[in-house]
Design a protein around this motif. Structure first.
Motif, short mmCIF file in Angstrom:
data_model
loop_
_atom_site.label_atom_id
_atom_site.label_comp_id
_atom_site.label_asym_id
_atom_site.label_seq_id
_atom_site.Cartn_x
_atom_site.Cartn_y
_atom_site.Cartn_z
N VAL A 34 70.38 41.62 18.85
CA VAL A 34 71.53 40.90 19.41
C VAL A 34 72.16 40.01 18.35
O VAL A 34 73.39 39.99 18.18
CB VAL A 34 71.12 40.08 20.65
CG1 VAL A 34 72.21 39.11 21.06
CG2 VAL A 34 70.77 41.01 21.80
N ALA A 35 71.33 39.28 17.62
CA ALA A 35 71.85 38.39 16.57
C ALA A 35 72.58 39.18 15.49
O ALA A 35 73.65 38.77 15.03
CB ALA A 35 70.71 37.58 15.95
N ALA A 36 72.02 40.31 15.11
CA ALA A 36 72.67 41.14 14.08
C ALA A 36 73.98 41.72 14.59
O ALA A 36 74.96 41.80 13.84
CB ALA A 36 71.73 42.25 13.63
N ALA A 37 74.02 42.11 15.86
CA ALA A 37 75.26 42.65 16.44
C ALA A 37 76.34 41.56 16.49
O ALA A 37 77.50 41.81 16.14
CB ALA A 37 75.00 43.21 17.83
N LEU A 38 75.95 40.36 16.90
CA LEU A 38 76.91 39.26 16.93
C LEU A 38 77.39 38.92 15.52
O LEU A 38 78.57 38.64 15.30
CB LEU A 38 76.29 38.02 17.59
CG LEU A 38 76.04 38.11 19.09
CD1 LEU A 38 75.24 36.91 19.58
CD2 LEU A 38 77.35 38.23 19.85
N ARG A 39 76.47 38.96 14.57
CA ARG A 39 76.83 38.68 13.18
C ARG A 39 77.78 39.74 12.63
O ARG A 39 78.72 39.43 11.91
CB ARG A 39 75.55 38.60 12.33
CG ARG A 39 75.79 38.17 10.93
CD ARG A 39 76.14 36.69 10.89
NE ARG A 39 76.62 36.39 9.56
CZ ARG A 39 77.66 35.61 9.30
NH1 ARG A 39 78.28 35.01 10.27
NH2 ARG A 39 78.06 35.43 8.09
N LEU A 40 77.52 41.00 12.99
CA LEU A 40 78.39 42.09 12.55
C LEU A 40 79.79 41.93 13.12
O LEU A 40 80.79 42.06 12.39
CB LEU A 40 77.81 43.45 12.95
CG LEU A 40 78.64 44.67 12.59
CD1 LEU A 40 78.81 44.80 11.09
CD2 LEU A 40 78.02 45.93 13.18
N VAL A 41 79.89 41.62 14.40
CA VAL A 41 81.21 41.41 15.02
C VAL A 41 81.91 40.23 14.35
O VAL A 41 83.11 40.31 14.05
CB VAL A 41 81.06 41.19 16.55
CG1 VAL A 41 82.36 40.69 17.16
CG2 VAL A 41 80.59 42.46 17.22
#
Length: 175
Positions: free
Chosen positions: A159-166
């Motif tokens: 989740v953290a990586a997805a938010l960071r990617l966005v």
């Protein structure tokens, strides 16, 4: 999107802080009991280990979301900004996949060994279940809920990586 990132940072930070505060409190109380009464509580040795794992997982997700994780930048600092951002975006995608794989592996591990009794927590969990009449509290005396820290950590890392990617992609469009 900023509201979601702030909420995730708050949850991850609160989880890490609460875990570490509970670890400190349990060890402190257990030490006081050991040196004043001569006996420590049975769960006071094992529970801090499990809580520390949960705290590390929360901290890991928070560090990744803040982009403050350990990274070797000797080579990436020499790259043009556009290439560096693309590389970091690729790292986010790989981290999402790794987090999902870790969550799956943690789930499989916890379900295979989840019914094994946790020696330091079994008596306390059984006592809680008997005194409250809530039979599901017996589950706290098993290693399953504590081994789920790995699955939980993988999920929140993804989740953290997805938010960071966005966040990385949206800030790239603003340039």
């Amino acid at each position: 999107m900023d509201r979601i990132n702030r909420a995730a940072k708050w949850v991850f930070g609160f989880g890490a802080g609460l875990s570490m505060a509970l670890v400190f409190l349990i060890i402190f109380v257990n030490s006081l009991r050991r040196y004043t009464v001569g006996r420590s509580v049975a769960w006071g040795e094992e529970l801090p280990i499990y809580l520390t794992i949960y705290g590390v997982m929360f901290g890991l997700a928070l560090a990744y979301l803040n982009d403050q994780h350990i990274r070797f930048t000797v080579i990436t600092d020499m790259l043009p900004e556009r290439v560096r951002n693309a590389l970091f975006g690729l790292a986010d995608v790989v981290t999402i996949a790794a987090g999902a794989a870790l969550a799956y592996a943690g789930h499989v591990f916890a379900t295979r060994r989840g019914n094994v009794d946790s020696s330091g927590l079994k008596a306390t969990a059984d006592g809680l279940a008997a005194s409250t009449g809530l039979d599901w509290l017996v589950w706290l005396g098993k290693v399953g809920p504590w081994q789920y820290a790995v699955a939980f950590g993988g999920a929140i890392l993804a989740v953290a990586a997805a938010l960071r990617l966005v966040q990385r992609l949206s800030s790239r469009q603003e340039i």
